[in-house]
Scaffold this motif. Sequence first.
Motif, PDB file in Angstrom:
ATOM      1  N   ASP A 192      -0.665   5.657  -8.951  1.00 55.01           N
ATOM      2  CA  ASP A 192      -0.470   5.811 -10.399  1.00 55.01           C
ATOM      3  C   ASP A 192       0.863   6.483 -10.721  1.00 55.01           C
TER       4      ASP A 192
ATOM      5  N   ASN B 168       3.423   1.067   0.523  1.00 57.02           N
ATOM      6  CA  ASN B 168       2.118   1.560   0.112  1.00 57.02           C
ATOM      7  C   ASN B 168       1.089   1.113   1.127  1.00 57.02           C
TER       8      ASN B 168
ATOM      9  N   THR C  38      -1.916   0.243   0.730  1.00 58.49           N
ATOM     10  CA  THR C  38      -2.533  -0.988   0.241  1.00 58.49           C
ATOM     11  C   THR C  38      -1.432  -1.833  -0.388  1.00 58.49           C
TER      12      THR C  38
END
Length: 298
Positions: A11, A31, A33
Amino acid sequence: MGTVGFVGLGDMGGRMVRRLLEAGHTVVGYNRTRAKAQWLIDKGMRYADTPRMAAAAGDAVLTMVTDDHALEAVAHGPDGIIAGLRPGTAWAEMSTVSPGAARALTPEVEKRNAAIITAPVSGSPITLDAGQLSFIVGGDPAALERLRPYLLAIGPTITHVGEMEHAVAMKIAINLNLAVQMLAFSEAVCLAEKTGIPREKAVEAIMKSVVASPMVKYRGPFIFDMKPFFSVPMAQKDLQLALDLGRARGVPLPSTAVVQQWLTAARGLGLGDYDFAVVFDVLAGMSGLAPSKKSNAR
Ligand SMILES: NC(=O)c1ccc[n+]([C@@H]2O[C@H](COP(=O)([O-])OP(=O)(O)OC[C@H]3O[C@@H](n4cnc5c(N)ncnc54)[C@H](OP(=O)(O)O)[C@@H]3O)[C@@H](O)[C@H]2O)c1
């Protein structure tokens, strides 16, 4: 304009990368994911398959991950950041982790002739999008100067407070206020509403009063539209860091301890996927009042 490696596109990290790209920097991002990185790849970010590749891509590396465990996971090992650091690289560790976590990485970072500073942030995704995020920095001032252009592309305020541990301690000290203020705000709304004042009217009056801090102004309205910005477990992580630090340093933190229990109650009630503002629902439920409107858990 420079090239910066970025690890942790959640986020906060994802929005930071968007700002770096908009400022014209080249970002090589990783990242855990990969799917969560796609929207940034679409905006021009180069994807790194490992934290090591992100760290090796430029003269600076920024990290924004969940906690101590996540920082360890991206820092160490053959594919970790440390393995990718080139001589002269400056690393700003921006996650909210325990005060000693980044310091513990320093010997290995220095072995690679690189430098690490702590740069935790005060703000939220809303503050970040508005270009108002503030950095609290600890550690080597020379490394900060190398990182300053990247940090300023993300947020306009940098306060250097001392050693690496100091910045994280300061950030934790600031953050305990968020949940404490949210609980006090919830108490005010529930009390007013139970006396017969409509919830909207009570919130309007609070927003025009002296207790309308910036935090209350942006997060108070979450009781009408619960946004998933800073989840209950994430807030509890920060409160626990504060309680641990308070115990270690001999500082009682009574209101922090109380709000920590209220957030545990929120999780017990199955509300852990929402923003910690959902503490309002725990109190509203115990007061016989309607819960907040919730359309979007994480
Ligand atoms: N949200 C806020 O309002 C706010 C404000 C100020 C500071 N912060 C701090 O900023 C940091 C990030 O917060 P956030 O809101 O961006 O959280 P988030 O959306 O949950 O993102 C967390 C990031 O950490 C990664 N991560 C977690 N565990 C990992 C592991 N074991 N190995 C590798 N990567 C791992 C996640 O990867 P995946 O995508 O694969 O899960 C993701 O990239 C936290 O320390 C938080 O306390 C948050």
